[in-house]
Design an enzyme around this catalytic site. Structure first.
Site, PDB file in Angstrom:
ATOM      1  N   HIS A 137       0.841  -1.220   0.000  1.00 42.53           N
ATOM      2  CA  HIS A 137       0.000   0.000   0.000  1.00 42.53           C
ATOM      3  C   HIS A 137       0.870   1.262   0.000  1.00 42.53           C
ATOM      4  CE1 HIS A 137      -3.406  -2.639   1.236  1.00 42.53           C
ATOM      5  NE2 HIS A 137      -2.449  -3.229   1.948  1.00 42.53           N
ATOM      6  N   SER A 259      12.942  20.457 -18.484  1.00 44.65           N
ATOM      7  CA  SER A 259      11.674  21.140 -18.689  1.00 44.65           C
ATOM      8  C   SER A 259      11.938  22.377 -19.543  1.00 44.65           C
ATOM      9  CB  SER A 259      11.097  21.541 -17.326  1.00 44.65           C
ATOM     10  OG  SER A 259      10.264  22.668 -17.449  1.00 44.65           O
TER      11      SER A 259
END
Ligand code: ARG
Length: 424
Positions: A137, A259
């Site tokens: 999880h 970027s």
């Protein structure tokens, strides 16, 4: 409108291979003279060289790869050029061509997968005894040697390799030739010999079953998608580990991009791209299955729609085989960060519960007891201090993560069954 040549032209080498085999059995049956056979064989050789050299544009009238090649042979030889189509239908030709294409693709996949398994083995070896948290999880669960992480993927990919090998063996069994359009031909040709020439074990056993059959292709498509799903699990781990929050690895610049706006960014584009391709592949796979839903027995033109999806899936897999070696080579392990995270004593809460079991405490009571200690630990100087105050017999090295990992490794199937090297 009826055309499929834009997609199926790539099958031309396999279509020629089929024509050569048919030529051979037509000769054996006495349906062509030796001279005609020689002319056809020479023309096919020429055609092979010319198409490989980029000659022979596709023309407007060419519906599919089969018609294209027949037109080119007839341009060289007149009506004799159509002779390799005797007793043959495009319905079975497409089956042979795609089968041979997939066999070649599967062989390439297996070779690449073997090389990838070697890369994983190297990562496993170089991980030495670095420890990391194992997550369920996405919550810290139990400690794990990093080498066990790589071994898990090696195990999964080895199973995939085995499944591809089994598919390949099955695919090489039955040759589609002899199926004809739906029920063979009356020419009495030796399809058993034809099958052997083409590298199959035996001829088509049921023409009707053969021309309707797509499940063998779909099984291959399923193998590709299953593996992409397995790989995308690894990719997702790497993407997470490469974040500032985890910092377990650094993906070097060879597989990241900047970027256009933010000067500091390095994005794990290649991992993301392959993860994304997995979703596209899933869509292509379900599209393929949908095509045969509700079709009656026999060949239907609906089946022409399967090639774009099938070939696209194969190209997706090719992208994985190209990108993955680069990604694995770009992983720089930050072992100090992994070890820092693995030193969290909560990772050993289950060990503590199991210690209580060895002391005769029933399972649920032990579970409850340790949960209480975990809850109280922040106010009691941490789990280790609290546990030691309650359990004076706890071994001195109990909270050493490597000790826990070693005990787990000893208890695991890997130890008892012996880790098998990839079998192929
Ligand atoms: N191009 C077809 C396909 O991809 C094979 C040709 C069979 N066409 C036909 N009309 N019987 O499935």
């Amino acid at each position: 409108m009826h055309r499929s040549i834009e997609v199926d032209w790539i099958l031309w080498p396999y279509d020629l291979q089929g024509s050569r085999a048919r030529l051979e059995i037509l000769l054996r049956a006495g349906l062509l003279s030796r001279e005609e056979g020689d002319q056809l064989a020479r023309a096919m050789d020429e055609l092979q060289a010319e198409i490989s050299g980029g000659e022979h544009a596709i023309a407007g009238e060419d519906e599919d790869v089969h018609g294209w090649l027949e037109r080119l042979l007839c341009a060289k030889l007149g009506p004799l050029g159509a002779a390799p189509h005797s007793g043959r239908s495009r319905n079975e030709q497409i089956l042979l061509d795609v089968k041979l294409f997939l066999i070649g693709h599967a062989e390439g996949w297996m070779a690449a997968l073997r090389a990838l398994l070697e890369q994983l083995k190297e990562l496993e070896r170089s991980a030495a005894d670095v420890v990391m948290p194992g997550y369920t999880h996405l919550q810290r669960a139990q400690p794990l040697f990093l080498r066990q992480y790589w071994r898990a993927h090696r195990h999964t990919w080895t199973r995939r390799l085995k499944a591809v090998a089994a598919w390949l063996a099955e695919a090489r069994e039955e040759c589609p030739m002899g199926a004809g359009a739906i029920n063979g031909s009356t020419l009495g040709l030796d399809h058993e010999a034809e099958a052997h020439i083409l590298g199959f074990r035996h001829a088509c056993e049921s023409p009707l079953a053969m021309v309707s059959l797509r499940s063998e292709w779909f099984a291959y498509a399923a193998l590709t998608v299953h593996w992409m799903l397995e790989v995308s699990r690894l990719l997702e781990d790497l993407i997470l580990w490469n974040t500032a929050e985890f910092s377990f690895i650094r993906l070097n610049d060879s597989v990241t991009t900047g970027s256009s706006m933010m000067p500091h960014k390095r994005n794990p584009d290649l991992c993301e791209l392959l993860r994304g391709k997995t979703s596209t592949a899933l869509g292509q796979y379900t599209g393929l299955l949908g095509l045969t839903k509700g079709l009656p027995s026999g060949y239907m033109k609906d089946l022409q729609e399967d090639k774009p999806l099938l070939f696209a899936l194969c190209r997706q897999l090719d992208a994985f085989l190209l990108g993955l070696p680069a990604i694995l080579a770009a992983v720089e392990i930050r072992s100090s960060e992994m070890e820092k995270a693995a030193a969290d004593p909560l990772l050993l809460a289950t060990d503590l519960m199991e210690f209580l079991l060895t002391q005769g405490v029933p399972l649920r009571r032990a579970h409850h007891q340790v949960a209480e200690w975990v809850a109280a630990a922040p106010n009691q100087g941490g789990l280790e201090k609290l546990a030691r105050s309650q359990l004076p017999h706890l071994p001195a090295d109990f909270f050493e993560t490597r000790r826990s990992c070693r005990l787990r490794e000893r208890g695991s199937a890997e130890k008892f069954m012996g880790w098998k090297e990839p079998f192929l």
